[in-house]
Design a protein around this motif. Structure first.
Motif, PDB file in Angstrom:
ATOM      1  N   MET A  78       0.829  -1.206   0.000  1.00  0.00           N
ATOM      2  CA  MET A  78       0.000   0.000   0.000  1.00  0.00           C
ATOM      3  C   MET A  78       0.866   1.259   0.000  1.00  0.00           C
ATOM      4  O   MET A  78       0.562   2.237  -0.699  1.00  0.00           O
ATOM      5  N   VAL A  79       1.949   1.238   0.766  1.00  0.00           N
ATOM      6  CA  VAL A  79       2.879   2.370   0.780  1.00  0.00           C
ATOM      7  C   VAL A  79       3.446   2.600  -0.619  1.00  0.00           C
ATOM      8  O   VAL A  79       3.494   3.740  -1.115  1.00  0.00           O
ATOM      9  N   GLY A  80       3.884   1.522  -1.257  1.00  0.00           N
ATOM     10  CA  GLY A  80       4.427   1.641  -2.603  1.00  0.00           C
ATOM     11  C   GLY A  80       3.422   2.186  -3.587  1.00  0.00           C
ATOM     12  O   GLY A  80       3.759   3.010  -4.458  1.00  0.00           O
ATOM     13  N   ASN A  81       2.167   1.766  -3.447  1.00  0.00           N
ATOM     14  CA  ASN A  81       1.121   2.240  -4.342  1.00  0.00           C
ATOM     15  C   ASN A  81       0.854   3.730  -4.136  1.00  0.00           C
ATOM     16  O   ASN A  81       0.770   4.503  -5.100  1.00  0.00           O
ATOM     17  N   GLN A  82       0.740   4.148  -2.879  1.00  0.00           N
ATOM     18  CA  GLN A  82       0.448   5.551  -2.595  1.00  0.00           C
ATOM     19  C   GLN A  82       1.617   6.462  -2.937  1.00  0.00           C
ATOM     20  O   GLN A  82       1.424   7.622  -3.327  1.00  0.00           O
ATOM     21  N   ALA A  83       2.842   5.968  -2.787  1.00  0.00           N
ATOM     22  CA  ALA A  83       4.023   6.781  -3.090  1.00  0.00           C
ATOM     23  C   ALA A  83       4.455   6.658  -4.549  1.00  0.00           C
ATOM     24  O   ALA A  83       5.465   7.255  -4.940  1.00  0.00           O
ATOM     25  N   ASP A  84       3.702   5.895  -5.323  1.00  0.00           N
ATOM     26  CA  ASP A  84       3.985   5.696  -6.750  1.00  0.00           C
ATOM     27  C   ASP A  84       5.396   5.146  -6.962  1.00  0.00           C
ATOM     28  O   ASP A  84       6.141   5.611  -7.824  1.00  0.00           O
ATOM     29  N   LEU A  85       5.743   4.142  -6.163  1.00  0.00           N
ATOM     30  CA  LEU A  85       7.049   3.515  -6.286  1.00  0.00           C
ATOM     31  C   LEU A  85       7.025   2.437  -7.358  1.00  0.00           C
ATOM     32  O   LEU A  85       5.960   1.981  -7.776  1.00  0.00           O
ATOM     33  N   GLY A  86       8.215   2.007  -7.768  1.00  0.00           N
ATOM     34  CA  GLY A  86       8.306   1.088  -8.901  1.00  0.00           C
ATOM     35  C   GLY A  86       8.825  -0.295  -8.551  1.00  0.00           C
ATOM     36  O   GLY A  86       8.785  -0.736  -7.395  1.00  0.00           O
ATOM     37  N   VAL A  87       9.370  -0.952  -9.575  1.00  0.00           N
ATOM     38  CA  VAL A  87       9.710  -2.369  -9.495  1.00  0.00           C
ATOM     39  C   VAL A  87      10.745  -2.657  -8.416  1.00  0.00           C
ATOM     40  O   VAL A  87      10.629  -3.641  -7.673  1.00  0.00           O
ATOM     41  N   ALA A  88      11.767  -1.820  -8.319  1.00  0.00           N
ATOM     42  CA  ALA A  88      12.844  -2.090  -7.361  1.00  0.00           C
ATOM     43  C   ALA A  88      12.308  -2.150  -5.933  1.00  0.00           C
ATOM     44  O   ALA A  88      12.697  -3.016  -5.140  1.00  0.00           O
ATOM     45  N   TYR A  89      11.413  -1.236  -5.600  1.00  0.00           N
ATOM     46  CA  TYR A  89      10.828  -1.239  -4.249  1.00  0.00           C
ATOM     47  C   TYR A  89      10.052  -2.526  -4.007  1.00  0.00           C
ATOM     48  O   TYR A  89      10.202  -3.163  -2.953  1.00  0.00           O
ATOM     49  N   TYR A  90       9.223  -2.916  -4.976  1.00  0.00           N
ATOM     50  CA  TYR A  90       8.404  -4.115  -4.790  1.00  0.00           C
ATOM     51  C   TYR A  90       9.272  -5.376  -4.723  1.00  0.00           C
ATOM     52  O   TYR A  90       8.910  -6.340  -4.039  1.00  0.00           O
ATOM     53  N   LEU A  91      10.407  -5.370  -5.412  1.00  0.00           N
ATOM     54  CA  LEU A  91      11.327  -6.505  -5.286  1.00  0.00           C
ATOM     55  C   LEU A  91      11.900  -6.566  -3.874  1.00  0.00           C
ATOM     56  O   LEU A  91      12.116  -7.652  -3.328  1.00  0.00           O
ATOM     57  N   GLY A  92      12.142  -5.393  -3.279  1.00  0.00           N
ATOM     58  CA  GLY A  92      12.598  -5.361  -1.894  1.00  0.00           C
ATOM     59  C   GLY A  92      11.558  -5.931  -0.945  1.00  0.00           C
ATOM     60  O   GLY A  92      11.883  -6.682  -0.017  1.00  0.00           O
TER      61      GLY A  92
END
Length: 295
Positions: free
Chosen positions: A233-247
């Motif tokens: 949810m944090v990644g979605n709201q902050a508009d983060l990308g692939v590298a974050y989700y891999l983490g």
């Protein structure tokens, strides 16, 4: 060389102070550091100020050491009955109770002065909550089976403080990170409590490991799943990308590995599962930094 030049009794004294403050065991500082860095990097959109980075890095190590001092003061009479802690300097009498209190107050004061001198009023106001949580947590295991929840709040309070120092504001993202870290802390500290469960039962100390009984691993797994969901949810709201989700994916894989390690609830295995959380926090931080560096 300097250490070898000191008298033996002074070397022994300094070593005991180091053990009291857990300078020989940085795992607690690292578990506190990674979420603080998550907040700094997100609040600054990938470029935290050098001043805030220095203040909060030092603050993490100072306040974790202060927390260890007050924890050992609170546990000085019960630690002698626990196999893992019976030889701690305060429990064994090599360090006096007043010295632990003095160290807690001194380290907390230094941390507080850094906030006063180098951050903003919002961060200063929040710092009072951090000191209160650091002080009361060690005593909670006498009154509630949820001391891990208080530890979670104490370990997570650096998140709004770091965010406020960097952005002079608090947002929904701040509190999502805070919630994720509280749940994560309860999960990994329950692994830690499982190490001492047999001793704690004998002396009447409370913990989530005792409260949950045979449901411990299932509840830890549920909390770990919630952590992953909230970080998504944090990644979605902050508009983060692939590298974050891999983490975040790496963290999830490490959670599964921790469940495997602790499957028989053996002391050493549960402790290894606890220690492994350092890499889970580091994985998310690495993914976040890489993601924010990519245009």
């Amino acid at each position: 060389m300097l250490q070898n030049a000191m008298p033996d009794h002074l070397q022994t004294r300094l070593a005991d102070y180091g053990r009291l403050l857990r300078l020989d065991r940085p795992i607690g500082s690292l578990l506190l550091l990674w979420p603080t860095y998550w907040a700094l990097w997100l609040a600054a959109d990938g470029a935290p100020g050098i001043g805030n980075l220095v203040i909060f890095t030092l603050g993490v190590f100072l306040m974790r050491a202060a927390g260890c001092a007050i924890n050992d003061f609170a546990d000085r009479k019960v630690d002698r009955h626990v196999k893992r802690t019976k030889d701690r300097p305060l429990t064994s009498g090599r360090i006096a109770a007043w010295e632990a209190i003095a160290l807690f107050l001194g380290l907390a004061l230094v941390s507080f002065l850094m906030v006063v001198l180098f951050t903003n009023p919002l961060t200063l106001y929040l710092s009072f909550g951090g000191v209160i949580l650091a002080f009361i947590y060690p005593f909670m295991k006498r009154y509630t089976h949820l001391p891990q929840l208080f530890l979670g709040a104490a370990f997570s309070w650096a998140i709004p403080m770091a965010w406020a120092a960097e952005a002079n504001d608090l947002t929904q993202l701040t509190w999502l990170l805070f919630t994720a870290n509280v749940l994560w802390t309860v999960a990994y500290d329950t692994f830690y409590a499982m190490v001492d469960r047999d001793d704690d039962l004998k002396i009447g100390i409370k913990s989530t490991a005792i409260l949950l009984g045979d449901a411990d691993l299932a509840v830890i797994g549920f909390l770990q799943a919630l952590v992953v969901v909230i970080l998504i949810m944090v990644g979605n709201q902050a508009d983060l990308g692939v590298a974050y989700y891999l983490g975040v994916l790496a963290m999830a894989c490490l959670f599964i590995y921790q469940q495997y390690l602790a499957r028989f609830r053996e002391r050493e295995a549960c402790f290894k599962a606890f220690l492994n959380n350092n890499w889970a926090g580091f994985a998310v931080f690495t993914g976040l930094v890489i993601d924010l560096l990519i245009p």
